[in-house]
Design an enzyme around this catalytic site. Sequence first.
Site, PDB file in Angstrom:
ATOM      1  N   HIS A 279       7.284   5.561   1.015  1.00 30.92           N
ATOM      2  CA  HIS A 279       7.961   4.401   0.428  1.00 30.92           C
ATOM      3  C   HIS A 279       8.694   4.811  -0.852  1.00 30.92           C
ATOM      4  CE1 HIS A 279       4.448   2.331   2.488  1.00 30.92           C
ATOM      5  NE2 HIS A 279       5.475   1.725   3.033  1.00 30.92           N
TER       6      HIS A 279
ATOM      7  N   TYR B  45       0.860  -1.181   0.000  1.00 38.30           N
ATOM      8  CA  TYR B  45       0.000   0.000   0.000  1.00 38.30           C
ATOM      9  C   TYR B  45       0.903   1.241   0.000  1.00 38.30           C
ATOM     10  CZ  TYR B  45      -4.714   1.721  -0.035  1.00 38.30           C
ATOM     11  OH  TYR B  45      -5.904   2.272  -0.449  1.00 38.30           O
TER      12      TYR B  45
ATOM     13  N   LYS C 151       3.122  10.749   6.256  1.00 35.49           N
ATOM     14  CA  LYS C 151       2.503   9.761   5.358  1.00 35.49           C
ATOM     15  C   LYS C 151       2.529   8.397   6.028  1.00 35.49           C
ATOM     16  CE  LYS C 151       2.673  12.200   1.277  1.00 35.49           C
ATOM     17  NZ  LYS C 151       1.668  12.355   0.254  1.00 35.49           N
TER      18      LYS C 151
END
Length: 279
Positions: A37, A32, A184
């Site tokens: 990332h 996800y 995030k």
Amino acid sequence: MQIAYTIKEVREQVKAWKKEGLTVGLVPTMGYLHEGHASLIKKAVEDNDRVVTSIFVNPTQFAPTEDLESYPRDLEKDSRLCESLGVNLIFHPEPEEMYAPDFCTWVDMDVLSKTLCGKSRPIHFRGVCTVVSKLFNIVTPDRAYFGQKDAQQLAIIRRMVRDLNMDIEIIGCPIVREEDGLAKSSRNTYLNEEERKAALVLSQSIFLGQKMVREGETDAAKIKAAMTEKIQSEPLARIDYVEIVDGLSMQPVDTVKSPTLAAIAVYIGKTRLIDNFIV
Ligand code: PAF
């Protein structure tokens, strides 16, 4: 870009790369993927000839009461992002590929894993250390990339690599925030509109603590009190912890000096979010 579902496939590919003398970077994730990332992947692509991203929602780091089942998953979207960023191989095993039914060997850690998130999630870091060790053994990367948002996880992995003499360079990458400041996280998707607004209190508390340090405050108790008060001003927020600890040992400190970690975990409704800053 290749998607491998088995350990054997990963080993064969990495072996071929190493035969050519290529360096390999690993970005371990639970999928996800978001811009946090992406920043790890971009750094890994810059630093290495080949990049492997693992996408595996690791069951052993979730307690039975936690969100293993509901943890968001979207392999198709993740694959598109990985490909666009230059990932060479996604490792996406099933739990059965990683854990034999009679699996009983663990990598665990004292001291660093007993405070902060380790206090409220007692089995979490044993699961993280075990799965990260397994990923290191499977991929044998030259470098591995982790986000500073999970500051305790990063400190624990650095210590594990040192203590167990793993020949891997650990690279920590800065927290990536939404425009309004919220760090995030894949778990931000759990928040409804009202909770999303309330969640801003985490970054506001972090920025407040950071400002106090910048302005010369070194008394950990005062900083902690101000950060706590800020969070308590939000009715939807429930504090799990607000702590100021040594950045290496994760033990509480009275005086802020480098490296110190100020870390918070806060429930917004049912969603537990974390944030931190490092001095
Ligand atoms: O940070 C995460 O997403 C996970 O804890 C990790 C490092 C991929 C291990 O499952």
